[in-house]
Design a protein around this motif. Structure first.
Motif, PDB file in Angstrom:
ATOM      1  N   THR A 169       0.828  -1.211   0.000  1.00 19.77           N
ATOM      2  CA  THR A 169       0.000   0.000   0.000  1.00 19.77           C
ATOM      3  C   THR A 169       0.856   1.252   0.000  1.00 19.77           C
ATOM      4  O   THR A 169       0.598   2.211  -0.744  1.00 19.77           O
ATOM      5  N   TYR A 170       1.885   1.253   0.826  1.00 15.18           N
ATOM      6  CA  TYR A 170       2.712   2.459   0.927  1.00 15.18           C
ATOM      7  C   TYR A 170       3.850   2.469  -0.095  1.00 15.18           C
ATOM      8  O   TYR A 170       4.448   3.510  -0.322  1.00 15.18           O
ATOM      9  N   MET A 171       4.153   1.320  -0.717  1.00  9.67           N
ATOM     10  CA  MET A 171       5.091   1.314  -1.844  1.00  9.67           C
ATOM     11  C   MET A 171       4.455   1.902  -3.096  1.00  9.67           C
ATOM     12  O   MET A 171       5.140   2.483  -3.940  1.00  9.67           O
ATOM     13  N   ARG A 172       3.132   1.692  -3.231  1.00 12.98           N
ATOM     14  CA  ARG A 172       2.367   2.181  -4.370  1.00 12.98           C
ATOM     15  C   ARG A 172       2.930   1.677  -5.705  1.00 12.98           C
ATOM     16  O   ARG A 172       3.145   2.462  -6.635  1.00 12.98           O
ATOM     17  N   PRO A 173       3.170   0.361  -5.869  1.00  9.87           N
ATOM     18  CA  PRO A 173       3.656  -0.124  -7.163  1.00  9.87           C
ATOM     19  C   PRO A 173       2.564  -0.136  -8.228  1.00  9.87           C
ATOM     20  O   PRO A 173       2.875  -0.168  -9.422  1.00  9.87           O
ATOM     21  N   PHE A 174       1.304  -0.147  -7.817  1.00 11.35           N
ATOM     22  CA  PHE A 174       0.201  -0.129  -8.780  1.00 11.35           C
ATOM     23  C   PHE A 174      -1.041   0.385  -8.066  1.00 11.35           C
ATOM     24  O   PHE A 174      -1.106   0.458  -6.837  1.00 11.35           O
TER      25      PHE A 174
ATOM     26  N   ILE B  64       7.226  -6.897 -10.171  1.00  9.42           N
ATOM     27  CA  ILE B  64       5.989  -6.255 -10.601  1.00  9.42           C
ATOM     28  C   ILE B  64       6.312  -5.331 -11.765  1.00  9.42           C
ATOM     29  O   ILE B  64       7.174  -4.456 -11.655  1.00  9.42           O
ATOM     30  N   ILE B  65       5.627  -5.552 -12.876  1.00  4.76           N
ATOM     31  CA  ILE B  65       5.760  -4.662 -14.030  1.00  4.76           C
ATOM     32  C   ILE B  65       4.452  -3.921 -14.196  1.00  4.76           C
ATOM     33  O   ILE B  65       3.389  -4.537 -14.339  1.00  4.76           O
TER      34      ILE B  65
END
Length: 566
Positions: free
Chosen positions: A367-372, A417-418
């Motif tokens: 959630t706090y990385m915000r990868p997507f 994650i891409i």
């Protein structure tokens, strides 16, 4: 007490009990008072138990009324000994300062004072012993009823039983009439979609009001039996004790719950205040999170998509802190059983939720990385699709083939994650690789690949497509075609169009796309290029070499990985 002293006490007790006091003699003629020993008047009152006088209490006249003391002691004894059981109850004398207390279990039945002993002119211990023995004998006395008394009691019991049966029949009659009226009420009440009461009704019940009426009727009959049964069996002393014991089994837990609830009321108010305060703080946090999510309230360096997860995490901590404050005020929280159950539940959660805890922590980190974000086109562990849902445990992805795949957050955190949609301003570069032999000039190969890119839709002209020579292997050269697009969600379709156009362009250019180590037997047939094949040029059977007869045409064995010396 010695036997001689006890016998002396018993001999003196009646004499003292019925002693009469005398008054001084006065000579009215000479008004001369002749002094004699003064004997004060003694007043007596009986102590009655089970219809018998067990002993008398005495006191001097013009002092504390002996009748009051007699009534108080009699009332106390009747209450204490109402359910006397010789096997369970204990009666004994207890010396306390200058008096002796006759104890009934842990309660004081009556006391014997020095004043009582002096009035009756007996030792204090002797008087207490006499009254104790009389008290015990009266309690152990078996009541013998005459035949007439038995008939009376049986008659009273029969009358009370008839009254009970009549009352129950009256209740059933009244409720039957009530049920007929209730059944006429509109049954559509049960058909309402939000009517939760219908789930608690038996399946055969057509009307909720009839069901509630039956509950009230049964409860009324049970309450009547509960309070009326002791009165019925009170006519038989032995049955009265049995009924009392039976009701004791019922009343003990009921009293425990009722009085426990009464004692719990102060703690209940504390729990309500803490719970309401925690609920109020959580509600405020929800309002703030909603405004942050909608952009109405901005916090520096705080992203909008962090608002709701942060609100949930803080709410959990607030409720946990409130539970810590409330826990000591819960009924039975200090008991060993309650603590044992708490430890057992905690152990089950700890051993059974290892993976769940890992997914929760991974979900918070993601959630706090915000990868997507929701709606992004991503590639997670070889799965390509759009993110349709995300929570603290799992992330749901919908593939281009409308397959909904649920991925645990722990797997996402440990993999790659891409995100094809993360950068809206930049373009997504797609690439595909083909291998061609060294006999084909690289310029020709690059030209054909760029032509295939020009024919593909949804490909950007700026930046222009380009070709990279990624490797020079033993038998072939690897060419990588790179194109740019803004339609990240249509990548599979774009790849399909690129490959289709590559096949068409190379076919039109007469170039074979061969795999390494390709073997070709040339017996006069044409190349494998589709555009070069004609129906009339297809190889007939007579062109096949017949090595057995020697009547063979010239056969050329050509291997792509060896030079052609012909």
């Amino acid at each position: 007490m010695p036997i001689k002293q006890l016998i002396l006490t018993l001999c003196l007790f009646p004499a003292v009990l019925f002693a009469q006091d005398s008054i001084p003699e006065v000579n009215n003629d000479s008004l001369i008072i002749q002094l004699k020993p003064v004997e004060r008047e003694v007043v007596s009152a009986p102590i009655v138990l089970k219809g018998d006088t067990i002993f008398y209490v005495q006191n001097w006249a013009n002092t504390f009324p002996v009748e009051v003391r007699s009534e108080e002691v009699t009332s106390r004894l009747q209450k204490l000994t109402k359910w006397y059981d010789s096997k369970k109850d204990s009666i004994y004398a207890k010396q306390i300062n200058d008096y002796i207390a006759i104890m009934y279990n842990d309660d004081v039945a009556f006391i014997v004072t020095e004043s009582d002993a002096s009035i009756q002119q007996v030792p204090l211990n002797g008087l207490a012993e006499v009254q104790l023995v009389s008290f015990i004998n009266t309690l152990n006395k078996v009541e013998v009823l005459s035949t007439e008394e038995w008939l009376k009691r049986i008659g009273y019991f029969a009358v009370s039983l008839l009254v009970l049966i009549g009352f129950i029949k009256l209740i059933n009659y009244l409720f039957r009439r009530l049920d007929k009226r209730l059944s006429k009420i509109e049954k559509s009440f049960l058909r309402k979609k939000r009517n939760i009461l219908k789930y608690f009704i038996p399946k055969n019940t057509a009307n909720i009001f009839v069901f509630l009426s039956k509950i009230v009727r049964i409860a009324l009959i049970v309450i009547t039996l509960f309070f009326y049964a002791p009165f019925m069996f009170s006519f038989f002393p032995w049955a009265e004790k049995v009924v009392h014991t039976f009701y004791g089994y019922i009343s003990t837990p009921v009293k425990f719950v009722v009085f426990g609830f009464i004692d719990f009321i102060p703690s209940l108010f504390f729990i309500i205040v803490i719970g309401y305060l925690a609920r109020y703080i959580v509600r405020v946090l929800k309002e703030i999170a909603l405004d942050v999510e909608l952009g109405n309230f901005k916090i520096t360096n705080f992203h909008k998509d962090w608002a709701r997860p942060t609100e949930k995490i803080v709410s959990i901590f607030i409720y946990a802190f409130a539970l810590v404050l409330i826990f000591p005020y819960l009924p039975g929280s200090g008991s060993t059983a309650f603590q044992g159950v708490s430890i057992f539940i905690g152990a089950i959660i700890s051993f059974g939720s290892t993976s769940a805890i890992a997914n929760i922590i991974a979900g918070i980190v993601i959630t706090y990385m915000r990868p997507f974000k929701i709606g992004d086109r991503v590639k997670i562990g070889g799965i390509i699709g759009d993110v349709i849902d995300r929570n603290t445990l799992v992330t749901s992805v919908r593939t281009p083939k409308n397959e909904d795949i649920t991925i645990p957050n722990a797997n996402i955190l440990t993999g790659n994650i891409i995100n094809y949609s993360n950068n809206k301003e930049a373009n997504t570069i797609l690439y595909t690789t083909i291998t061609l032999g060294y006999d084909l000039p690289w310029r020709k190969a690059e030209e054909l690949l760029l032509q295939a890119a020009d024919r593909t839709k949804l490909i950007l002209d700026d930046p222009k497509p380009f070709v990279l020579k990624t490797s020079l292997d033993d038998f072939y050269v690897s060419y990588q075609l790179n194109v740019s697009t803004k339609e990240a969600k249509r990548i599979p379709w774009i790849y399909s169009e690129i490959h289709k156009n590559i096949l068409d362009v190379f076919d039109e250019g007469g170039v074979e796309i061969l795999s390494p180590g390709y073997m070709a037997a040339r017996d006069g047939s044409l190349t494998t290029v589709p555009s070069q094949l004609k129906p009339e040029d297809k190889s007939p059977l007579h062109k096949i070499t017949d090595h057995l007869t020697g009547r063979n045409q010239k056969v050329t064995i050509k291997k792509r990985d060896e030079p052609n010396n012909e």
